[in-house]
Design an enzyme around this catalytic site. Structure first.
Site, PDB file in Angstrom:
ATOM      1  N   ASP A 460     -22.539  -2.550  45.614  1.00 11.72           N
ATOM      2  CA  ASP A 460     -24.074  -1.459  45.980  1.00 11.72           C
ATOM      3  C   ASP A 460     -24.853  -2.552  46.483  1.00 11.72           C
ATOM      4  O   ASP A 460     -24.529  -3.870  45.510  1.00 11.72           O
ATOM      5  CB  ASP A 460     -23.816  -0.677  44.582  1.00 11.72           C
ATOM      6  CG  ASP A 460     -24.287   0.471  45.175  1.00 11.72           C
ATOM      7  OD1 ASP A 460     -25.123   0.470  46.467  1.00 11.72           O
ATOM      8  OD2 ASP A 460     -24.315   1.667  44.640  1.00 11.72           O
ATOM      9  N   ASP A 526     -25.632   8.390  50.239  1.00 10.35           N
ATOM     10  CA  ASP A 526     -25.707   9.033  48.955  1.00 10.35           C
ATOM     11  C   ASP A 526     -25.336  10.357  49.256  1.00 10.35           C
ATOM     12  O   ASP A 526     -25.389  11.312  48.406  1.00 10.35           O
ATOM     13  CB  ASP A 526     -26.655   8.347  48.204  1.00 10.35           C
ATOM     14  CG  ASP A 526     -26.368   7.075  47.570  1.00 10.35           C
ATOM     15  OD1 ASP A 526     -25.264   6.528  47.796  1.00 10.35           O
ATOM     16  OD2 ASP A 526     -27.517   6.694  47.302  1.00 10.35           O
TER      17      ASP A 526
END
Length: 663
Positions: A460, A526
């Site tokens: 990430d 997301d």
């Protein structure tokens, strides 16, 4: 200037052609880029060359301006020059003299007309007055994709500051409509279209990463071009840091698509014999957006590092447990995952250091004794015993101020002075351009990977870079940070050859071919709400084949939007990528788990076709109608998804003709 004679290069592949002129010491100039123009003789090549020369007008240079892939102001080009920089205010307008040309390693300089298939042309040039050297690489892949790269070397005794290097490809005048993309968190790859006018349309990415609002591909094409038809030319900059996409249209009618890295002030000062290598800039041509996308998909699939194994079905536990890492809960989730056919179990954020929430712990890459008093091994062993791979979340480029690492090495936090940059998501950026910092992070990750059976990393990168300087002088460090990301991934892959790495960045904030030269897939967004994801996936496939796009079935009520959708809609939206699940399966009823098992089984039966087939998308006048699919290259099979994204304009949209089928 040296006399190098005449040289025409014709590269052709997959129905496209790139014709280059490298004559009389000049850098390569594009004579034709687009649909294959067929075999050329010296006579027809000369005609093609002459018809591409625009007549001179009043108050313009007396000689027609020759525009190369790296446009030169000194030749009379008044658009953005290919090289912008100076040696203390001098040597700011280079004039290149070609010294060599190799086509697939063969010397072709001055050999007249050379016909070839796919190939790579490497041209070397110098400017003795400016004391600069240049190597320019131009390739046409077997899929018909053009890509260019430049290497600039300082040959002088004093430093040379490079401000920008822009590589360009011309497009014809009838290409007058622009399509690129914008977006934000949870709403990436939003298309936007407008007419092309005189001047420069320039999309800059200044976020230190590709960005949730990235242009992705800057396309320009025939008015009204769609998925199925209409010539379209596009450019993509394969770089994961600050970058540029632009189209330049000047009064003479010349139109240049361009791309490159956006350098911060003073970021690229070359000492004697130092070089700067630009990112690859990709040129994508097609008759319709689907044709363009398929060429790029075929290009990606031909890479040596392209994933060859089938894409495993993944469970990521983030939306099931968030930071609440309870072993018994996770063991129960693993049991449910195995029962429905999951093949990979991924433990997300919260397993390390003092990371009990999002305000602490980043940078401390060791298993938390508080959250995991017996370590990760009991969970990993259980997951492996169930026949699943185990994956783990990292965010190696970031740091919380509340961490052991920040307290030990505050100088490793990127900043331009004594004051830290504004926080984002309660975190700062860790300067991997500092060798000691890089080694610390690499060693910390290796200790985890050496002692645990980990097949997959979700990597990430959750904030934009602000004041990304190297302390103590605060000099700009975004370029070196990007290279350090590439190097860190490459070093880990070299040490752990079977390790698979997904690039995630606040969802889809690092979607570019630079990142995918190193990683194995990207996290698209997301936002797993299928209503939004349908459009996000639809446009991400303009660049990437489905097998590189992480797509998950979420819970009934979306974590991001709060909307509820049927399992069938959630599943068919996620079906085409590497299928995953982001759902607390403990809360799913028996009926839902049975349906999920059936979807996973169907995916496993279909994934060879899903991840080798050719993309098709439907042009339809009603935006509520959404149909897309993949068709086997030989026409032996197809899979389509059809959904209504809103209330249709009419009560019945009529018969839908799926594209790509053979009668």
């Amino acid at each position: 200037m040296a006399t190098t004679g005449q040289l025409g290069i014709v590269l052709r592949a997959a129905g496209t052609a790139l014709v280059l002129d490298v004559s009389d010491g000049g850098l390569p100039a594009v004579v034709h880029w687009g649909a294959d123009c067929g075999p050329l003789t010296p006579k027809t090549y000369a005609s093609l060359l002459s018809t591409g020369v625009l007549p001179t007008g009043a108050s313009e240079p007396d000689e027609p301006v020759r525009i190369s892939i790296l446009p030169e102001h000194t030749n009379g080009w008044f658009g953005k020059p290919g090289v912008s920089g100076s040696r203390g205010g001098r040597a700011w307008s280079p004039l290149w003299d070609v010294t060599g040309a190799l086509l697939d390693g063969r010397d072709v300089l001055g050999t007249g007309l050379v016909e070839s298939g796919a190939g790579s042309l490497v041209v070397t040039a110098t400017d003795t007055a400016a004391e600069l050297g240049l190597t320019l690489t131009v390739e046409l892949s077997s899929a018909g994709i053009v890509r260019t790269r430049a290497n600039l070397t300082n040959l002088g005794a004093t430093s040379y500051q490079l401000d920008e290097l822009l590589l360009t490809l011309p497009v014809p005048g009838h290409a007058s409509e622009v399509l690129d993309f914008a977006g934000r968190w949870g709403k990436e790859r939003v298309p936007q279209r407008h007419n092309l006018t005189v001047g420069t349309y320039r999309r800059e990415g200044r976020r230190g990463r590709t960005g949730l609002d990235s242009a992705l591909i800057l396309n320009v094409g025939e008015p009204g071009f769609g998925f199925a038809r209409g010539e379209v030319w596009g450019v993509h900059t394969g770089w994961s840091g600050n970058h540029i996409h632009q189209i330049d249209r000047v009064l003479t009618g010349v139109q240049l698509l361009g791309g490159g890295e956006l350098l911060l002030p003073g970021e690229m000062i070359l000492a004697t014999d130092e070089s700067y290598e630009s990112p690859w800039v990709y040129g994508i041509y097609g008759d319709g957006l689907d044709d363009s996308a398929r060429r790029m998909h075929n290009h990606m699939r031909a890479r040596s590092q392209h994933p060859q194994r089938v894409r495993p079905v993944t469970l990521n536990v983030w939306e099931a447990v968030y930071f609440d890492h309870n072993l018994e809960t996770l063991l129960e989730l693993a049991d449910h995952a195995a029962e429905v056919g999951i093949e990979r179990f991924v433990l997300d954020d919260g397993w390390f250091g003092g990371r009990r929430g999002d305000k602490a712990g980043l940078g401390d890459w060791f298993v938390s004794p508080d959250a995991w008093p017996t370590g990760l091994e009991p969970l990993i062993s259980h997951v492996r015993a169930k026949g699943m791979e185990f994956g783990l979340w990292f965010e190696p480029e970031m740091i919380n101020e509340d961490s052991d690492l920040a307290r030990s090495h505050p100088e490793w936090i990127m900043a331009t002075g004594d004051q830290l940059p504004v926080e984002a998501r309660h975190q700062q950026v860790l300067n991997l351009g500092i060798p000691e910092c890089y080694d610390h992070i690499f060693d910390s990750m290796c200790k985890i990977l050496d002692t645990h059976d980990i097949a997959y990393i979700k990597w990430d990168h959750n904030r934009d870079l602000v004041d990304a300087g190297t302390r103590p002088d605060g000099s700009a460090g975004t370029h070196n940070q990007t290279l350090a990301f590439y190097r860190l991934v490459a070093d880990l892959k070299q040490r752990y050859p079977s390790l698979e790495i997904e690039s995630c960045s606040s969802g889809g904030g690092r979607v570019d071919l630079g990142a995918l030269d190193q990683t194995d897939r990207i996290w698209v967004s997301d936002n797993n709400d299928p209503l939004d994801r349908t459009q996000i996936n639809r446009w991400t496939t303009q660049l990437l084949p489905p097998e590189l796009m992480g797509t998950h079935i979420a819970s009934g009520a979306s974590h991001t939007t709060g909307r509820s959708h049927s399992l069938s809609f959630r599943a068919q939206t996620a079906f085409f990528g590497p299928l995953g699940v982001e759902w607390d399966l403990r809360q799913a009823g028996d009926e839902d788990r049975a349906a999920l098992t059936a979807w996973i089984s169907l995916y496993k039966e279909s994934r060879e076709l899903l991840h080798t087939g050719q993309l098709v998308r439907l042009d339809h006048p009603d935006p509520a109608v959404n149909l897309h699919g993949v068709v086997a290259a030989a026409g032996s099979g197809a899979i389509f998804s059809y959904s209504a994204l809103a209330t249709a304009t009419t009560s019945n949209p009529g018969r839908i003709r799926p594209p790509g089928l053979v009668a």
